[in-house]
Design a protein around this motif. Sequence first.
Motif, short mmCIF file in Angstrom:
data_model
loop_
_atom_site.label_atom_id
_atom_site.label_comp_id
_atom_site.label_asym_id
_atom_site.label_seq_id
_atom_site.Cartn_x
_atom_site.Cartn_y
_atom_site.Cartn_z
N ILE A 1 -1.49 16.79 -3.81
CA ILE A 1 -1.80 15.44 -4.30
C ILE A 1 -3.25 15.42 -4.77
CG2 ILE A 1 -2.00 13.02 -3.66
CD1 ILE A 1 0.22 13.44 -1.66
N THR A 2 -3.46 14.91 -5.98
CA THR A 2 -4.81 14.91 -6.56
C THR A 2 -5.35 13.51 -6.84
OG1 THR A 2 -3.85 15.14 -8.78
CG2 THR A 2 -4.45 17.17 -7.60
N GLN A 3 -4.53 12.46 -6.70
CA GLN A 3 -5.00 11.11 -6.94
C GLN A 3 -4.17 10.12 -6.13
OE1 GLN A 3 -4.53 10.25 -11.09
NE2 GLN A 3 -2.29 10.32 -11.03
N GLY A 4 -4.77 8.95 -5.87
CA GLY A 4 -4.08 7.94 -5.10
C GLY A 4 -3.22 7.06 -5.98
N SER A 5 -2.18 6.46 -5.37
CA SER A 5 -1.28 5.59 -6.13
C SER A 5 -1.78 4.15 -6.17
CB SER A 5 0.12 5.63 -5.49
OG SER A 5 0.07 5.26 -4.13
N VAL B 1 0.85 -1.20 0.00
CA VAL B 1 0.00 0.00 0.00
C VAL B 1 0.88 1.24 0.00
CG1 VAL B 1 -1.84 -1.22 1.19
CG2 VAL B 1 -0.11 -0.01 2.52
N PRO B 2 0.33 2.41 -0.34
CA PRO B 2 1.10 3.66 -0.28
C PRO B 2 1.56 3.96 1.14
CG PRO B 2 -0.87 3.93 -1.61
CD PRO B 2 -1.00 2.61 -0.94
N SER B 3 2.63 4.74 1.25
CA SER B 3 3.22 5.02 2.56
C SER B 3 2.32 5.83 3.46
CB SER B 3 4.55 5.76 2.37
OG SER B 3 4.35 6.98 1.66
N GLY B 4 1.36 6.55 2.90
CA GLY B 4 0.47 7.36 3.72
C GLY B 4 -0.75 6.62 4.22
N THR B 5 -0.82 5.30 4.00
CA THR B 5 -2.00 4.53 4.41
C THR B 5 -2.10 4.48 5.93
OG1 THR B 5 -1.84 3.17 2.43
CG2 THR B 5 -3.12 2.29 4.25
N THR B 6 -3.28 4.78 6.44
CA THR B 6 -3.52 4.74 7.89
C THR B 6 -4.36 3.54 8.31
OG1 THR B 6 -5.47 6.17 7.61
CG2 THR B 6 -3.35 7.24 8.09
N SER B 7 -5.17 3.00 7.41
CA SER B 7 -5.98 1.83 7.77
C SER B 7 -6.53 1.17 6.52
CB SER B 7 -7.14 2.23 8.69
OG SER B 7 -8.05 3.08 8.00
N ILE B 8 -6.83 -0.15 6.66
CA ILE B 8 -7.51 -0.91 5.62
C ILE B 8 -8.64 -1.68 6.29
CG2 ILE B 8 -7.32 -2.88 4.04
CD1 ILE B 8 -4.63 -2.03 3.24
N THR B 9 -9.81 -1.64 5.71
CA THR B 9 -10.96 -2.38 6.22
C THR B 9 -11.52 -3.26 5.11
OG1 THR B 9 -12.44 -0.55 5.66
CG2 THR B 9 -11.56 -0.62 7.92
N VAL B 10 -12.09 -4.41 5.52
CA VAL B 10 -12.68 -5.37 4.59
C VAL B 10 -14.17 -5.49 4.90
CG1 VAL B 10 -12.69 -7.75 3.80
CG2 VAL B 10 -10.53 -6.63 4.32
N ASP B 11 -14.99 -5.40 3.86
CA ASP B 11 -16.44 -5.46 4.04
C ASP B 11 -16.94 -6.90 3.99
OD1 ASP B 11 -16.37 -2.69 4.11
OD2 ASP B 11 -16.77 -2.48 1.97
N ASN B 12 -16.35 -7.76 4.81
CA ASN B 12 -16.80 -9.16 4.85
C ASN B 12 -16.39 -9.73 6.21
OD1 ASN B 12 -17.02 -12.08 4.43
ND2 ASN B 12 -17.19 -11.60 2.24
N ILE C 1 1.34 -5.35 8.73
CA ILE C 1 2.65 -5.97 8.83
C ILE C 1 3.71 -4.90 9.09
CG2 ILE C 1 4.38 -7.34 7.62
CD1 ILE C 1 2.13 -8.64 6.06
N ASP C 2 3.73 -3.85 8.28
CA ASP C 2 4.62 -2.72 8.47
C ASP C 2 3.96 -1.50 7.84
OD1 ASP C 2 5.15 -2.95 5.68
OD2 ASP C 2 6.75 -4.39 6.09
N ASP C 3 4.75 -0.44 7.59
CA ASP C 3 4.16 0.80 7.07
C ASP C 3 3.55 0.65 5.68
OD1 ASP C 3 4.87 2.08 9.38
OD2 ASP C 3 6.75 2.89 8.58
N THR C 4 4.03 -0.31 4.89
CA THR C 4 3.56 -0.42 3.50
C THR C 4 2.98 -1.79 3.17
OG1 THR C 4 5.80 -1.01 2.79
CG2 THR C 4 5.19 1.32 2.69
N TYR D 1 -12.79 -3.95 -0.23
CA TYR D 1 -11.92 -3.32 0.76
C TYR D 1 -12.04 -1.80 0.66
CZ TYR D 1 -8.81 -2.06 -3.08
OH TYR D 1 -8.30 -1.52 -4.23
N ARG D 2 -11.50 -1.11 1.71
CA ARG D 2 -11.39 0.35 1.71
C ARG D 2 -10.02 0.71 2.28
NH1 ARG D 2 -16.44 0.02 3.93
NH2 ARG D 2 -15.61 0.62 5.96
N VAL D 3 -9.32 1.61 1.59
CA VAL D 3 -8.00 2.07 2.02
C VAL D 3 -8.09 3.56 2.33
CG1 VAL D 3 -5.57 2.36 1.38
CG2 VAL D 3 -6.82 0.34 0.62
N ASN D 4 -7.60 3.97 3.51
CA ASN D 4 -7.58 5.37 3.92
C ASN D 4 -6.13 5.86 3.92
OD1 ASN D 4 -10.42 5.68 4.47
ND2 ASN D 4 -10.08 4.40 6.28
#
Length: 307
Positions: A292-296, A229-240, A248-251, A281-284
């Motif tokens: 920054i205008t778009q996600g990686s 994931v990108p380095s600025g990711t703060t959380s990931i959630t799964v809708d299931n 695991i680590d920052d990325t 899933y959802r990535v924040n």
Amino acid sequence: MTKIRKSRRGFTLLEIVIVVAIIVIVAGAAFLGVTVTLKRATDARNQLKENNGDNFEVDARNEIEHLKADPNFTPIQEYTPEGETDEDDEDDDDEDDGEDEEENGGGSVNNQSGNKNSPTPTPTNTPTPTPTDTNTNTPTPKPTNTPTPKPTNSTNPHVANTYTGTDSSNAQGSNVTGNPSVSHDYYDTWYWTEERGSWSERTYTNTKIQTSGSISASGNRIEEVILTVPSGTTSITVDNWKYSVEQIDDTHYRIWYDAPSRNQDGDKNYIYNPPETSINYRVNEEYSDPNITQGSGVVISEYSTSQ
């Protein structure tokens, strides 16, 4: 005027009788107590006389004078301090004898030399100090391990195949889609300009990106996925509810099928609620850069499928 009359009323016979009875009872109790005390004193005196109490001091003194030493008596040994030997005791005795003779006017004098016999001093052994080790152990720096994605749990009996890719491309047979939503924090500066024709100017600061998407693996049921994931990711959630997520680590994040552990039936729950072929899933993400205008986006580094 009020006329003062003298009262001629006295005590009744009943009152006098009661007072006299109380006096008699108290006097009788006192007389009885005195009689008992005198009797006890008389008995004690008579008993003392019978036991030759008048001469007990003389008898005690005579008994002490005729006491003899116990033949089994053992004299108490003198205490000898630690470190002294029998030779030291003999030297001390010689010194004491010399001092006694000197006081008596005799003195122990050598006829040929005329010098006193002085005891030879005993050398004192001074303990040698043990050298202290001054070498300080320099702590060895611990190596810094670069965090790597956790491997797929090979003990899972339901895993059929495991595929690994690189950080720049998805693992073979997998696909990830996402629709990023970019927003910014801002604050308004209020002022008026004729050129602009408004009362405020909006200044953007931080960037926030939320990406909603899905993960698939060519129609196979997904047991586990490791995402880069990108380095600025703060959380990931799964809708299931069948899947759990851990960082695991920052990325890198791990998503795995966790339904059997959520039910006491274990493998039966695996049959009733099998893994999915697609995971939503959802990535924040959060960045301090307002440009920054778009996600990686995210990349599937590794995934495992069911049998």
